[in-house]
Enzyme design. Structure first.
Site, PDB file in Angstrom:
ATOM      1  N   VAL A 242      -9.413 -70.814 -20.143  1.00 46.04           N
ATOM      2  CA  VAL A 242      -8.917 -71.568 -21.297  1.00 46.04           C
ATOM      3  C   VAL A 242      -9.573 -72.940 -21.188  1.00 46.04           C
ATOM      4  O   VAL A 242      -9.202 -73.746 -20.333  1.00 46.04           O
ATOM      5  CB  VAL A 242      -7.381 -71.678 -21.286  1.00 46.04           C
ATOM      6  CG1 VAL A 242      -6.900 -72.583 -22.418  1.00 46.04           C
ATOM      7  CG2 VAL A 242      -6.746 -70.292 -21.408  1.00 46.04           C
ATOM      8  N   PRO A 243     -10.583 -73.222 -22.006  1.00 41.56           N
ATOM      9  CA  PRO A 243     -11.487 -74.349 -21.758  1.00 41.56           C
ATOM     10  C   PRO A 243     -10.950 -75.718 -22.175  1.00 41.56           C
ATOM     11  O   PRO A 243     -11.474 -76.355 -23.098  1.00 41.56           O
ATOM     12  CB  PRO A 243     -12.728 -73.962 -22.568  1.00 41.56           C
ATOM     13  CG  PRO A 243     -12.176 -73.188 -23.723  1.00 41.56           C
ATOM     14  CD  PRO A 243     -11.021 -72.404 -23.157  1.00 41.56           C
ATOM     15  N   CYS A 244      -9.941 -76.189 -21.457  1.00 45.51           N
ATOM     16  CA  CYS A 244      -9.409 -77.513 -21.776  1.00 45.51           C
ATOM     17  C   CYS A 244     -10.419 -78.612 -21.447  1.00 45.51           C
ATOM     18  O   CYS A 244     -10.257 -79.754 -21.893  1.00 45.51           O
ATOM     19  CB  CYS A 244      -8.078 -77.757 -21.061  1.00 45.51           C
ATOM     20  SG  CYS A 244      -8.126 -77.512 -19.281  1.00 45.51           S
ATOM     21  N   HIS A 245     -11.474 -78.267 -20.693  1.00 45.07           N
ATOM     22  CA  HIS A 245     -12.515 -79.259 -20.409  1.00 45.07           C
ATOM     23  C   HIS A 245     -13.292 -79.631 -21.668  1.00 45.07           C
ATOM     24  O   HIS A 245     -14.004 -80.650 -21.674  1.00 45.07           O
ATOM     25  CB  HIS A 245     -13.475 -78.751 -19.327  1.00 45.07           C
ATOM     26  CG  HIS A 245     -14.199 -77.500 -19.694  1.00 45.07           C
ATOM     27  ND1 HIS A 245     -13.635 -76.240 -19.591  1.00 45.07           N
ATOM     28  CD2 HIS A 245     -15.460 -77.297 -20.181  1.00 45.07           C
ATOM     29  CE1 HIS A 245     -14.505 -75.333 -19.977  1.00 45.07           C
ATOM     30  NE2 HIS A 245     -15.620 -75.938 -20.348  1.00 45.07           N
ATOM     31  N   ARG A 246     -13.165 -78.855 -22.737  1.00 49.35           N
ATOM     32  CA  ARG A 246     -13.884 -79.150 -23.980  1.00 49.35           C
ATOM     33  C   ARG A 246     -13.125 -80.100 -24.895  1.00 49.35           C
ATOM     34  O   ARG A 246     -13.551 -80.336 -26.031  1.00 49.35           O
ATOM     35  CB  ARG A 246     -14.196 -77.845 -24.723  1.00 49.35           C
ATOM     36  CG  ARG A 246     -15.145 -76.934 -23.966  1.00 49.35           C
ATOM     37  CD  ARG A 246     -15.400 -75.620 -24.672  1.00 49.35           C
ATOM     38  NE  ARG A 246     -16.121 -74.694 -23.788  1.00 49.35           N
ATOM     39  CZ  ARG A 246     -16.188 -73.391 -23.966  1.00 49.35           C
ATOM     40  NH1 ARG A 246     -15.591 -72.834 -25.011  1.00 49.35           N
ATOM     41  NH2 ARG A 246     -16.843 -72.621 -23.119  1.00 49.35           N
TER      42      ARG A 246
END
Length: 274
Positions: A242-246
């Site tokens: 789940v790409p919360c880094h984006r």
């Protein structure tokens, strides 16, 4: 605080203190029900009904974790009219039945493994529904302790390097994602309704692109819920998958990241280069 904001704050206070209907809330602050619904959702990121549901669920979870209640008493104290109400709706948000949640996940089967990946040591855990945790770290003992603290009485089965027919393919898929490759990962997102909406939105952000917290909030129809979006990112247990880094700040700066800003910057640079 302007007059409109004061009315919405009054609505929130009424929801915190009881279970008023939308019509009762509208009458209490002198605006139409439809207008109230739109304005409250825009300010808080949840409809009045969703806000009430999350408040009740939070009260229930606190009571279950604190102990001293049997399950039925905790349900009624939290404001659920009958046990069936929370078993039908709340169990999905707890990720298990209230009785199992109170018992520290007793009865849940969770398989987990520690593996080496392109991003270092990773703990991968899965329920029968899908991956429920992907945690990064350099301390194996701390990673295992975190999982056991989350589900202290679940049946936790360690599988070395994911070497079984059930966990193995899932571990390999997670490792591929962490290496920047495409892979299909079945996930079991355990969170509130709003958190799940945020996590779903994050997975729609194309690789190599970013969105601000405000942009994610706006995409959910809740333009004033930037802080709630940031909180959902902070509670994401599925690193990279789940790409919360984006998600970054409006000025383009990185903001926060559960696994450290150097890794966040590294991930974004890798995706842009790809």
């Amino acid at each position: 605080m302007d007059k409109s904001a004061k009315k919405l704050e009054r609505v929130r206070e009424l929801l915190d203190g009881g279970e008023p209907s939308l019509a009762e809330l509208a009458a209490a602050v002198g605006i139409s029900a439809s207008h109230l619904q739109r304005r409250f959702s825009a300010r808080y990121g949840l409809s009045p009904a969703e806000y009430l549901a999350q408040r009740k669920l939070g009260t229930l979870k606190e009571a279950l974790r604190r102990g001293g209640h049997d399950v039925s008493a905790a349900l009624y104290d939290a404001g659920y009219g009958s046990p069936s109400r929370v078993y039908e709706a709340g169990a999905a948000r707890l990720g298990m039945t209230p009785a199992r949640y109170r018992a520290g996940g007793a009865g849940e089967d969770i398989r987990w493994s520690l593996i080496d990946t392109a991003l270092g040591r990773v703990l991968v855990a899965t329920t029968e529904r899908g991956i429920c945790a992907v945690e990064l770290g350099d301390d194996d003992a701390a990673l295992e302790a975190g999982l056991r603290a989350e589900f202290p009485k679940a049946h936790l089965q360690r599988v070395d390097a994911g070497r079984d027919e059930f966990l193995g393919p899932r571990v390999r898929a997670v490792a591929d994602v962490l290496a920047g490759k495409r892979a299909q990962v079945d996930i079991d997102m355990l969170g509130t309704a709003f958190q799940k909406k945020v996590w779903d939105a994050l997975m729609k952000i194309p690789k190599g692109e970013t969105r601000s917290y405000a942009e994610v909030a706006a995409s959910l129809g809740a333009p004033r819920a930037s802080r709630a979006v940031a909180s959902a990112c902070a509670h994401n247990r599925l690193a990279i998958v789940v790409p919360c880094h984006r998600v970054v700040r409006g000025d383009g700066s990185l903001g926060g990241y559960r696994w450290g800003l150097p890794l966040k910057e590294r991930l974004l640079q890798r995706e842009r280069a790809a």
